[in-house]
Write a protein that holds these residues in place. Sequence first.
Motif, PDB file in Angstrom:
ATOM      1  N   LYS A  54      43.855  15.152  33.613  1.00 20.58           N
ATOM      2  CA  LYS A  54      44.640  14.105  33.771  1.00 20.58           C
ATOM      3  C   LYS A  54      45.509  14.221  34.622  1.00 20.58           C
ATOM      4  N   THR A  55      45.925  15.801  33.582  1.00 21.79           N
ATOM      5  CA  THR A  55      47.259  15.612  33.890  1.00 21.79           C
ATOM      6  C   THR A  55      47.917  16.603  35.368  1.00 21.79           C
ATOM      7  N   VAL A  58      47.096  14.216  38.422  1.00 21.21           N
ATOM      8  CA  VAL A  58      48.718  13.184  38.106  1.00 21.21           C
ATOM      9  C   VAL A  58      49.559  14.008  39.149  1.00 21.21           C
ATOM     10  N   HIS A  62      51.558  14.182  42.842  1.00 22.88           N
ATOM     11  CA  HIS A  62      53.120  14.081  43.115  1.00 22.88           C
ATOM     12  C   HIS A  62      53.011  14.840  44.039  1.00 22.88           C
ATOM     13  N   GLU A 164      56.095   8.607  42.939  1.00 29.78           N
ATOM     14  CA  GLU A 164      55.304   8.814  42.273  1.00 29.78           C
ATOM     15  C   GLU A 164      55.604   9.635  40.904  1.00 29.78           C
ATOM     16  N   LEU A 166      55.181  10.977  37.012  1.00 27.94           N
ATOM     17  CA  LEU A 166      55.122  10.883  35.454  1.00 27.94           C
ATOM     18  C   LEU A 166      56.923   9.494  35.087  1.00 27.94           C
TER      19      LEU A 166
END
Length: 187
Positions: A54-55, A58, A62, A164, A166
């Motif tokens: 998932k990281t 993401v 980005h 975008e 975190l």
Amino acid sequence: MTGLLVGSLVALGCLSQVQEQRLQQERERGLLQFRLKQVQNRLAAHKDRQAEQKTWSVQDAHVQALGAQLRRWEALHRALIEVAGPESVQLLRLQLDAQLLELHGQATDTLRMAQARERLSMPWAAPANETPWTLVSLASAPSVNEVVTAAALEFVWQTKWVQEGLGPTAMAPGLNAVSAELGRVRP
């Protein structure tokens, strides 16, 4: 007496059988606990891999968004140099905050910059799902010691920045929204 002896042997046999069953159950319980621990370890490792995936997803999204913004900035830069002329445009900085991406610079030719404004403020290269760049500021540059500088026209091109990732996007050191707005004349 024989009854007592036979009863004792039967009781001893039953006790032995119960003890064997208890030992068998202890071995099975130990094996089941070992298997449960293995499954729990695999599950924890799987959850860790999912979190990493998932990281990575993401971060990849980005980076893709940043790449798209960079390509848009490069397209504006090329078009601006093409329309306004490389000898009349000096790019000073690219400013980014949570909602806007801006290109700041100076130009020497007012007429060419006006032509660039007319041509490039339209949705010139932006696909339907992206917002176009617009010229939001075109003002005379301040003079230094009463002498007009060679680049007498400041400009700011701007587009919406869809953040975008975190966390918040940090601005360059020393810049803030207030200082970026000082001296800016909006058309």
